[in-house]
Design a protein around this motif. Structure first.
Motif, PDB file in Angstrom:
ATOM      1  N   GLY A 180     -15.664   1.596  -2.846  1.00 63.53           N
ATOM      2  CA  GLY A 180     -14.577   0.711  -2.461  1.00 63.53           C
ATOM      3  C   GLY A 180     -13.701   0.356  -3.647  1.00 63.53           C
ATOM      4  N   GLN A 181     -14.321   0.124  -4.799  1.00 64.28           N
ATOM      5  CA  GLN A 181     -13.560  -0.135  -6.009  1.00 64.28           C
ATOM      6  C   GLN A 181     -12.702   1.068  -6.365  1.00 64.28           C
ATOM      7  N   CYS A 182     -13.285   2.247  -6.238  1.00 60.50           N
ATOM      8  CA  CYS A 182     -12.562   3.474  -6.564  1.00 60.50           C
ATOM      9  C   CYS A 182     -11.326   3.608  -5.691  1.00 60.50           C
ATOM     10  N   LEU A 183     -11.473   3.380  -4.390  1.00 61.90           N
ATOM     11  CA  LEU A 183     -10.346   3.505  -3.472  1.00 61.90           C
ATOM     12  C   LEU A 183      -9.254   2.493  -3.799  1.00 61.90           C
ATOM     13  N   ALA A 184      -9.647   1.246  -4.070  1.00 58.40           N
ATOM     14  CA  ALA A 184      -8.660   0.204  -4.376  1.00 58.40           C
ATOM     15  C   ALA A 184      -7.894   0.530  -5.651  1.00 58.40           C
ATOM     16  N   VAL A 185      -8.611   0.948  -6.692  1.00 56.65           N
ATOM     17  CA  VAL A 185      -7.957   1.259  -7.962  1.00 56.65           C
ATOM     18  C   VAL A 185      -7.078   2.502  -7.823  1.00 56.65           C
ATOM     19  N   ALA A 186      -7.551   3.497  -7.047  1.00 52.46           N
ATOM     20  CA  ALA A 186      -6.766   4.718  -6.846  1.00 52.46           C
ATOM     21  C   ALA A 186      -5.448   4.409  -6.136  1.00 52.46           C
ATOM     22  N   VAL A 187      -5.517   3.602  -5.090  1.00 50.15           N
ATOM     23  CA  VAL A 187      -4.291   3.219  -4.376  1.00 50.15           C
ATOM     24  C   VAL A 187      -3.379   2.409  -5.290  1.00 50.15           C
ATOM     25  N   ALA A 188      -3.980   1.507  -6.062  1.00 46.47           N
ATOM     26  CA  ALA A 188      -3.200   0.676  -6.970  1.00 46.47           C
ATOM     27  C   ALA A 188      -2.447   1.517  -7.994  1.00 46.47           C
ATOM     28  N   LEU A 189      -2.973   2.687  -8.327  1.00 50.30           N
ATOM     29  CA  LEU A 189      -2.299   3.565  -9.276  1.00 50.30           C
ATOM     30  C   LEU A 189      -1.281   4.463  -8.588  1.00 50.30           C
ATOM     31  N   VAL A 190      -1.670   5.041  -7.459  1.00 47.54           N
ATOM     32  CA  VAL A 190      -0.841   6.063  -6.818  1.00 47.54           C
ATOM     33  C   VAL A 190       0.463   5.477  -6.276  1.00 47.54           C
ATOM     34  N   VAL A 191       0.428   4.265  -5.689  1.00 47.01           N
ATOM     35  CA  VAL A 191       1.639   3.694  -5.082  1.00 47.01           C
ATOM     36  C   VAL A 191       2.757   3.514  -6.111  1.00 47.01           C
ATOM     37  N   ALA A 215       6.233  -1.746  -6.003  1.00 47.45           N
ATOM     38  CA  ALA A 215       5.030  -0.981  -5.690  1.00 47.45           C
ATOM     39  C   ALA A 215       3.819  -1.598  -6.370  1.00 47.45           C
ATOM     40  N   PHE A 216       4.041  -2.162  -7.556  1.00 43.72           N
ATOM     41  CA  PHE A 216       2.929  -2.824  -8.242  1.00 43.72           C
ATOM     42  C   PHE A 216       2.471  -4.061  -7.477  1.00 43.72           C
ATOM     43  N   ALA A 217       3.336  -4.622  -6.652  1.00 41.97           N
ATOM     44  CA  ALA A 217       2.905  -5.725  -5.799  1.00 41.97           C
ATOM     45  C   ALA A 217       1.866  -5.250  -4.799  1.00 41.97           C
ATOM     46  N   VAL A 218       2.097  -4.050  -4.233  1.00 43.97           N
ATOM     47  CA  VAL A 218       1.091  -3.445  -3.352  1.00 43.97           C
ATOM     48  C   VAL A 218      -0.197  -3.191  -4.124  1.00 43.97           C
ATOM     49  N   SER A 219      -0.041  -2.710  -5.370  1.00 42.15           N
ATOM     50  CA  SER A 219      -1.220  -2.493  -6.212  1.00 42.15           C
ATOM     51  C   SER A 219      -1.971  -3.807  -6.434  1.00 42.15           C
ATOM     52  N   GLY A 220      -1.205  -4.857  -6.684  1.00 41.36           N
ATOM     53  CA  GLY A 220      -1.833  -6.155  -6.915  1.00 41.36           C
ATOM     54  C   GLY A 220      -2.627  -6.629  -5.717  1.00 41.36           C
ATOM     55  N   ILE A 221      -2.100  -6.408  -4.516  1.00 41.07           N
ATOM     56  CA  ILE A 221      -2.828  -6.808  -3.307  1.00 41.07           C
ATOM     57  C   ILE A 221      -4.130  -6.006  -3.183  1.00 41.07           C
ATOM     58  N   LEU A 223      -5.841  -4.626  -5.619  1.00 41.37           N
ATOM     59  CA  LEU A 223      -6.774  -5.055  -6.644  1.00 41.37           C
ATOM     60  C   LEU A 223      -7.300  -6.456  -6.363  1.00 41.37           C
ATOM     61  N   PHE A 224      -6.465  -7.306  -5.797  1.00 40.10           N
ATOM     62  CA  PHE A 224      -6.912  -8.643  -5.422  1.00 40.10           C
ATOM     63  C   PHE A 224      -8.044  -8.545  -4.399  1.00 40.10           C
ATOM     64  N   HIS A 225      -7.879  -7.610  -3.457  1.00 43.52           N
ATOM     65  CA  HIS A 225      -8.935  -7.366  -2.463  1.00 43.52           C
ATOM     66  C   HIS A 225     -10.192  -6.857  -3.157  1.00 43.52           C
ATOM     67  N   ALA A 226     -10.016  -5.962  -4.120  1.00 43.11           N
ATOM     68  CA  ALA A 226     -11.175  -5.406  -4.828  1.00 43.11           C
ATOM     69  C   ALA A 226     -11.907  -6.477  -5.623  1.00 43.11           C
ATOM     70  N   PHE A 227     -11.156  -7.436  -6.160  1.00 40.16           N
ATOM     71  CA  PHE A 227     -11.769  -8.486  -6.964  1.00 40.16           C
ATOM     72  C   PHE A 227     -12.755  -9.311  -6.140  1.00 40.16           C
ATOM     73  N   TYR A 228     -12.354  -9.662  -4.940  1.00 37.36           N
ATOM     74  CA  TYR A 228     -13.145 -10.616  -4.169  1.00 37.36           C
ATOM     75  C   TYR A 228     -13.953  -9.970  -3.045  1.00 37.36           C
ATOM     76  N   ARG A 229     -13.764  -8.668  -2.827  1.00 37.90           N
ATOM     77  CA  ARG A 229     -14.556  -7.988  -1.811  1.00 37.90           C
ATOM     78  C   ARG A 229     -15.566  -7.038  -2.443  1.00 37.90           C
ATOM     79  N   SER A 230     -15.112  -6.272  -3.418  1.00 38.90           N
ATOM     80  CA  SER A 230     -15.987  -5.304  -4.086  1.00 38.90           C
ATOM     81  C   SER A 230     -16.492  -5.798  -5.430  1.00 38.90           C
TER      82      SER A 230
END
Length: 409
Positions: A180-191, A215-221, A223-230
């Motif tokens: 889950g962390q991998c997916l969140a960080v990957a999306v945060a980079l790709v967008v 786009a970094f705002a999408v990344s922030g969301i 990563l914010f999800h990754a912080f408190y979920r993963s």
């Protein structure tokens, strides 16, 4: 400051607040160096969003170019990203910091040259502004990129791509909980990556508007999800390969055909040849003892390394449904040597007990002999020849008694 409110202002403020919050949250998770690197990365992103807020709200060309020059601070994003990934994947801090300093030379140089662009025109060669008549409408700027801009862009993309490959490769070999962390960080980079590519290709609705900060705002969301979920950055994933290499025992993985599919560093050291020479070889060729090994039972074998024999306990076990086997090699050389010394000491103890018993019995016999000789000397008539024989016999008995005492000692 000649800046106006635009339709992008609110999204940029929201994006900046999210990224600033993540920056502070990451800085508080300082249990590992990767958290600090990620905090620096998000600080650059926050600054880039702030610059974009003023850039998109610029009302004239002079203000616009000022914030364009300032926007080259974003060159630190690629360096901070790669440093974060390296630390996140287990690289030592003392190696990452010098590398980051070297990689930062190019962004710093470009940032300085951006303020001198009027003298060299390496970043942009021209900039024509179209000022709208109505307030609140963004100005339109047509510009031509110079060669240094493309070098700077390619450099940033290279750093982002290398970090992305390293991160995905590392997480794919880690426990599923980190996917889950991998997916969140990957999306945060790709967008942001895609948004910036569209800007460079002038494929955005507004050719002069870089949507990367949004786009970094999408990344922030993400990563914010990754912080408190993963629980991102609270724990750092450790790959299975790192676990295998940390094992003090040699581990060999055999496939269903008995060929070596994987080995850890200890096994490579034990077998005495490189990993590339072991993979795909038949396990019996490398370890003939495998031909007689029984799964679930320990087998002792001796391997000669140089001029020294090393002893190992080999244990084999089936993997999964029997599609492969695991071979464990535990070094028992010290235990074997200790066992041999204990056995030798036991033999010496037994020999000492036996020698003591013999000496004690022999001493009893000598006591009887010397006693009888004394009686013979008292009862027999004195004769030079008999006295000489008795003296020699008594002397031999005393020497035998001394020898017995030495043996007992």
């Amino acid at each position: 400051m000649n800046v106006q409110w635009t339709p992008y202002s609110i999204p940029l403020i929201v994006a900046g607040c999210i990224c600033a919050a993540i920056t502070m949250a990451a800085s508080r998770r300082g249990a590992n160096p990767a958290a600090y690197a990620f905090s620096v990365l998000m600080a650059f992103v926050t600054a880039n969003i702030a610059v974009s807020f003023f850039l998109l709200g610029s009302k004239d060309l002079e203000t616009f170019l000022f914030w364009i020059r300032t926007s080259f601070l974003g060159g630190g994003i690629g360096v901070a990203w790669l440093a974060f990934v390296l630390l996140y994947t287990g690289c030592e801090k003392k190696r990452v910091i010098p590398l980051a300093l070297v990689l930062a030379v190019e962004p710093i140089t470009v940032f300085v040259l951006a303020w001198l662009n009027d003298a060299h025109h390496l970043l942009w060669t021209s900039a024509i502004v179209k000022v709208p008549a109505d307030s609140g409408v963004m100005i339109s700027v047509d510009s031509s990129f110079g060669p240094l801009f493309w070098i700077w862009t390619a450099y940033q993309y290279t750093l982002l791509f290398i970090g992305f490959v390293l991160l995905v490769s590392h997480i794919s070999r880690s426990a599923p909980v980190y996917r889950g962390q991998c997916l969140a960080v990957a999306v945060a980079l790709v967008v942001p990556w895609i948004a910036n590519a569209l800007f460079v290709a002038k494929a955005t609705p507004l050719r002069h508007v870089d949507l990367t900060p949004l786009a970094f705002a999408v990344s922030g969301i993400c990563l914010f999800h990754a912080f408190y979920r993963s629980r991102f950055l609270e724990t750092i994933p450790i790959t299975h390969a790192d676990i295998l290499d940390a094992n003090p025992n040699g581990i060999i993985v055999l496939d269903g055909h008995g060929r070596i599919a994987d080995v850890n560093r200890t096994a490579v050291s034990i077998l005495g040849c490189g990993e590339d020479l072991l993979l795909a070889r038949n396990g019996v060729e490398v370890l003939p003892a495998l031909a007689l090994a029984v799964d679930g039972r320990d087998t002792e074998l001796t391997l000669r390394q140089g001029d020294v024999d090393h002893y190992y306990s080999m244990h084999t076990a089936l993997v999964g449904n029997g599609s492969g086997r695991l071979v464990f090699l535990a070094d028992i050389t010290e235990q074997k040597q200790l066992s041999d010394r204990l056995m030798q000491a036991g033999k010496m103890d037994a020999l000492g007990l036996m020698a003591g018993g013999i000496a004690h019995d022999f001493n009893n016999l000598l006591t009887g002999i010397t006693g009888n000789l004394s009686i013979m000397r008292e009862q027999m008539e004195s004769s030079p020849e008999l006295d000489d024989l008795l003296g020699q016999t008594e002397q031999a008995a005393r020497r035998a008694a001394d020898l017995t005492r030495n043996l007992l000692t």
